[in-house]
Design a protein around this motif. Structure first.
Motif, PDB file in Angstrom:
ATOM      1  N   SER A   1      28.725   3.789  -2.636  1.00  0.00           N
ATOM      2  CA  SER A   1      28.344   3.957  -4.072  1.00  0.00           C
ATOM      3  C   SER A   1      28.092   5.382  -4.631  1.00  0.00           C
ATOM      4  CB  SER A   1      26.536   3.292  -4.100  1.00  0.00           C
ATOM      5  OG  SER A   1      25.770   3.978  -2.975  1.00  0.00           O
ATOM      6  N   GLY A   2      28.281   6.410  -3.789  1.00  0.00           N
ATOM      7  CA  GLY A   2      28.507   7.713  -4.099  1.00  0.00           C
ATOM      8  C   GLY A   2      29.578   8.267  -3.451  1.00  0.00           C
ATOM      9  N   SER A   3      29.417   9.818  -3.411  1.00  0.00           N
ATOM     10  CA  SER A   3      30.834  10.415  -2.694  1.00  0.00           C
ATOM     11  C   SER A   3      30.478  10.289  -1.436  1.00  0.00           C
ATOM     12  CB  SER A   3      30.572  11.920  -3.238  1.00  0.00           C
ATOM     13  OG  SER A   3      31.567  12.471  -2.775  1.00  0.00           O
ATOM     14  N   ILE A   4      31.650  10.086  -0.802  1.00  0.00           N
ATOM     15  CA  ILE A   4      31.653   9.878   0.648  1.00  0.00           C
ATOM     16  C   ILE A   4      31.827  11.418   1.221  1.00  0.00           C
ATOM     17  CG2 ILE A   4      32.669   7.595   0.743  1.00  0.00           C
ATOM     18  CD1 ILE A   4      35.690   8.928   1.181  1.00  0.00           C
ATOM     19  N   LEU A   5      32.067  12.306   0.356  1.00  0.00           N
ATOM     20  CA  LEU A   5      32.174  13.771   0.793  1.00  0.00           C
ATOM     21  C   LEU A   5      30.961  14.436   1.073  1.00  0.00           C
ATOM     22  CD1 LEU A   5      35.172  15.007  -1.368  1.00  0.00           C
ATOM     23  CD2 LEU A   5      35.238  14.144   0.895  1.00  0.00           C
ATOM     24  N   ASP A   6      29.869  13.532   0.800  1.00  0.00           N
ATOM     25  CA  ASP A   6      28.636  14.177   0.984  1.00  0.00           C
ATOM     26  C   ASP A   6      28.462  13.981   2.404  1.00  0.00           C
ATOM     27  OD1 ASP A   6      26.976  13.083  -2.133  1.00  0.00           O
ATOM     28  OD2 ASP A   6      28.058  14.921  -1.530  1.00  0.00           O
ATOM     29  N   TYR A   7      29.134  13.384   3.277  1.00  0.00           N
ATOM     30  CA  TYR A   7      28.892  12.882   4.549  1.00  0.00           C
ATOM     31  C   TYR A   7      29.773  13.782   5.559  1.00  0.00           C
ATOM     32  CZ  TYR A   7      25.492   9.665   3.201  1.00  0.00           C
ATOM     33  OH  TYR A   7      24.220   9.008   2.378  1.00  0.00           O
ATOM     34  N   TYR A   8      29.603  13.994   6.616  1.00  0.00           N
ATOM     35  CA  TYR A   8      30.455  14.631   7.447  1.00  0.00           C
ATOM     36  C   TYR A   8      31.484  13.796   8.116  1.00  0.00           C
ATOM     37  CZ  TYR A   8      32.118  16.855  11.988  1.00  0.00           C
ATOM     38  OH  TYR A   8      33.070  17.307  12.972  1.00  0.00           O
ATOM     39  N   ALA A   9      30.990  12.704   8.406  1.00  0.00           N
ATOM     40  CA  ALA A   9      31.964  11.548   8.810  1.00  0.00           C
ATOM     41  C   ALA A   9      31.623   9.956   8.482  1.00  0.00           C
ATOM     42  CB  ALA A   9      32.181  11.754  10.364  1.00  0.00           C
ATOM     43  N   ILE A  10      32.672   9.351   8.606  1.00  0.00           N
ATOM     44  CA  ILE A  10      32.621   8.015   8.410  1.00  0.00           C
ATOM     45  C   ILE A  10      33.437   7.169   9.409  1.00  0.00           C
ATOM     46  CG2 ILE A  10      32.672   5.920   6.660  1.00  0.00           C
ATOM     47  CD1 ILE A  10      32.330   7.766   4.474  1.00  0.00           C
TER      48      ILE A  10
ATOM     49  N   TYR B   1      31.423  -3.075  10.966  1.00  0.00           N
ATOM     50  CA  TYR B   1      30.629  -2.268  10.057  1.00  0.00           C
ATOM     51  C   TYR B   1      31.022  -0.734   9.866  1.00  0.00           C
ATOM     52  CZ  TYR B   1      27.083  -5.496  11.756  1.00  0.00           C
ATOM     53  OH  TYR B   1      26.301  -6.663  12.427  1.00  0.00           O
ATOM     54  N   CYS B   2      30.671  -0.191   8.493  1.00  0.00           N
ATOM     55  CA  CYS B   2      31.039   1.057   8.505  1.00  0.00           C
ATOM     56  C   CYS B   2      29.823   1.860   8.372  1.00  0.00           C
ATOM     57  CB  CYS B   2      31.946   1.406   7.413  1.00  0.00           C
ATOM     58  SG  CYS B   2      31.107   0.792   5.673  1.00  0.00           S
ATOM     59  N   ALA B   3      29.851   2.961   9.029  1.00  0.00           N
ATOM     60  CA  ALA B   3      28.523   3.785   8.859  1.00  0.00           C
ATOM     61  C   ALA B   3      28.722   5.235   8.408  1.00  0.00           C
ATOM     62  CB  ALA B   3      28.023   3.611  10.196  1.00  0.00           C
ATOM     63  N   ALA B   4      27.920   6.106   7.982  1.00  0.00           N
ATOM     64  CA  ALA B   4      28.176   7.357   7.629  1.00  0.00           C
ATOM     65  C   ALA B   4      26.985   8.499   8.206  1.00  0.00           C
ATOM     66  CB  ALA B   4      28.046   7.413   6.028  1.00  0.00           C
ATOM     67  N   THR B   5      27.598   9.609   8.659  1.00  0.00           N
ATOM     68  CA  THR B   5      26.627  10.522   9.157  1.00  0.00           C
ATOM     69  C   THR B   5      26.814  11.971   8.340  1.00  0.00           C
ATOM     70  OG1 THR B   5      25.656  11.586  11.035  1.00  0.00           O
ATOM     71  CG2 THR B   5      27.979  11.032  10.922  1.00  0.00           C
ATOM     72  N   ARG B   6      25.705  12.640   8.308  1.00  0.00           N
ATOM     73  CA  ARG B   6      25.597  14.132   7.828  1.00  0.00           C
ATOM     74  C   ARG B   6      25.826  14.864   9.175  1.00  0.00           C
ATOM     75  NH1 ARG B   6      22.384  13.394   2.330  1.00  0.00           N
ATOM     76  NH2 ARG B   6      21.136  12.143   3.876  1.00  0.00           N
ATOM     77  N   TYR B   7      25.555  14.441  10.223  1.00  0.00           N
ATOM     78  CA  TYR B   7      25.484  15.263  11.498  1.00  0.00           C
ATOM     79  C   TYR B   7      26.813  16.164  11.765  1.00  0.00           C
ATOM     80  CZ  TYR B   7      23.853  16.627  16.000  1.00  0.00           C
ATOM     81  OH  TYR B   7      23.738  17.247  17.403  1.00  0.00           O
TER      82      TYR B   7
END
Length: 128
Positions: free
Chosen positions: A25-34, A95-101
């Motif tokens: 729903s927003g930018s995937i670039l806000d996350y380190y990895a998906i 499932y897909c999932a995102a992290t900023r770690y």
């Protein structure tokens, strides 16, 4: 934070292909990895593939290496999982999932605690 929504699942025969999409729903670039994960009935969740927005690196579980390909379209804020040569044992909820770690490693399951956002999951059934 963004919400993730998977699509593209369904019923296919062995040997066929599917492409799953994970729309943010927003930018995937806000996350380190998906990454993409799956869980079959009665089995533990399995990490399949992950793409880093930091260096574009990708990695794959041995069970899908050579058959599945992860990619992303930053303009559409979508991550894809192209699945070829599907087998009955690929049947699962994906499932897909995102992290900023920044030190996330999909192959290290204790790091999955850093997956901040999960999609609702989508069923893939491979059967003749």
């Amino acid at each position: 934070q963004v919400q993730l929504a998977e699509s593209g699942g369904g019923l296919v025969q062995p040997g066929e292909s599917l492409r799953l999409s994970c729309a943010a729903s927003g930018s995937i670039l806000d996350y380190y990895a998906i990454g993409w994960f799956r869980q079959a009935p009665g089995k533990e969740r399995e990490g399949l593939s992950c793409i880093s927005n930091n260096d574009d690196s990708t990695n794959y579980a041995d069970s899908v290496k050579g058959r599945f390909t992860i990619s992303r379209d930053t303009a559409k804020n979508t991550v894809y999982l192209q699945m070829n040569s599907l087998k009955p044992e690929d049947t699962a909820v994906y499932y897909c999932a995102a992290t900023r770690y920044p030190r996330f490693d999909m192959s290290t399951s204790y790091l999955w605690r850093y997956l901040e956002v999960w999609g609702q999951g989508i069923l893939v059934t491979v059967s003749s």
